[in-house]
Design an enzyme around this catalytic site. Structure first.
Site, PDB file in Angstrom:
ATOM      1  N   HIS A  17      22.622  23.399 -10.103  1.00  0.00           N
ATOM      2  CA  HIS A  17      22.420  24.704  -9.445  1.00  0.00           C
ATOM      3  C   HIS A  17      20.943  25.105  -9.515  1.00  0.00           C
ATOM      4  O   HIS A  17      20.360  25.549  -8.517  1.00  0.00           O
ATOM      5  CB  HIS A  17      23.235  25.801 -10.145  1.00  0.00           C
ATOM      6  CG  HIS A  17      24.716  25.614 -10.104  1.00  0.00           C
ATOM      7  ND1 HIS A  17      25.522  25.717 -11.214  1.00  0.00           N
ATOM      8  CD2 HIS A  17      25.552  25.333  -9.066  1.00  0.00           C
ATOM      9  CE1 HIS A  17      26.783  25.529 -10.878  1.00  0.00           C
ATOM     10  NE2 HIS A  17      26.839  25.272  -9.580  1.00  0.00           N
ATOM     11  N   ARG A  90      26.387  17.555  -2.541  1.00  0.00           N
ATOM     12  CA  ARG A  90      26.289  16.331  -3.363  1.00  0.00           C
ATOM     13  C   ARG A  90      26.667  15.102  -2.560  1.00  0.00           C
ATOM     14  O   ARG A  90      26.242  14.007  -2.856  1.00  0.00           O
ATOM     15  CB  ARG A  90      27.213  16.449  -4.584  1.00  0.00           C
ATOM     16  CG  ARG A  90      26.671  17.359  -5.652  1.00  0.00           C
ATOM     17  CD  ARG A  90      27.720  17.725  -6.646  1.00  0.00           C
ATOM     18  NE  ARG A  90      28.771  18.491  -5.979  1.00  0.00           N
ATOM     19  CZ  ARG A  90      29.519  19.407  -6.569  1.00  0.00           C
ATOM     20  NH1 ARG A  90      29.381  19.647  -7.852  1.00  0.00           N
ATOM     21  NH2 ARG A  90      30.432  20.078  -5.893  1.00  0.00           N
ATOM     22  N   SER A 127      30.151  22.062 -12.311  1.00  0.00           N
ATOM     23  CA  SER A 127      30.620  22.876 -13.439  1.00  0.00           C
ATOM     24  C   SER A 127      31.989  22.391 -13.912  1.00  0.00           C
ATOM     25  O   SER A 127      32.236  22.306 -15.115  1.00  0.00           O
ATOM     26  CB  SER A 127      30.724  24.350 -13.027  1.00  0.00           C
ATOM     27  OG  SER A 127      29.473  24.841 -12.626  1.00  0.00           O
TER      28      SER A 127
END
Ligand code: PNS
Length: 162
Positions: A17, A90, A127
């Site tokens: 992030h 990603r 995460s």
């Protein structure tokens, strides 16, 4: 003033992030990191905790501020005079999911979404995966700021002993 938003859950913030925030901050005059606070029971950290960690993690960026929002992201963009939504990608899986949201947000208010490919260093970091690896005793060093890692390990230990 060109203002962009980096929206997300950030449960918790990772180096992936932070890499996106830093690069977005180089492209826009101001970047607002906006934590979605729509009610969810599945988060490890409360919205206030996630915002607090983000504020500390982004304190070194002059043109980045952290906020929370609930309701539609497009309504928040309109209220805050935000012209662009920034999303890190990603890979193809992220694209499939994100392009539909980008098209819906564009349909709702015409706000543009800008996709940034994640740096290869953090392409495997999320995460959710960090939480899973940590909860199973794996090493998550280097994937998120040290103070966030410590808070994550503490929270997981509290949850395990509850
Ligand atoms: O980090 P996440 O969980 O992928 O973040 C998702 C988030 C908060 C960016 C997304 O769920 C969102 O924009 N929520 C706000 C509600 C909304 O506008 N929904 C319509 C999306 S097209």
């Amino acid at each position: 003033m060109r203002r962009a938003v980096c929206p997300g859950s950030f449960d918790p913030v990772t180096h992936g992030h932070l890499d996106i925030f830093e690069r977005a901050a180089g492209l826009f005059d101001e970047v607002v990191v906006a934590v979605g606070t729509n009610v969810s029971k599945t988060k490890l950290f409360t919205p206030d905790e996630r915002i607090e960690m983000l504020r500390e993690a982004t304190s070194g960026f002059d043109n980045v501020r952290v906020d929370g929002f609930s309701g539609l992201l497009t309504d928040y963009c309109r209220k805050e005079s935000i012209q662009a939504i920034i999303k890190g990608l990603r890979g193809g899986g992220d694209f499939e999911y994100e392009v539909q949201m980008a098209q819906m947000n564009s349909h709702l208010t015409g706000v543009e979404t800008v996709f940034l490919p994640t740096s290869t260093t953090y392409a495997f970091v999320s995460s959710s995966l960090v939480k899973e690896v940590a909860s199973l005793g794996g090493n998550i060093e280097g994937l998120l700021p040290d103070f966030v890692r410590e808070r994550l390990l503490k929270r997981l230990a509290e949850r395990a002993s509850a």
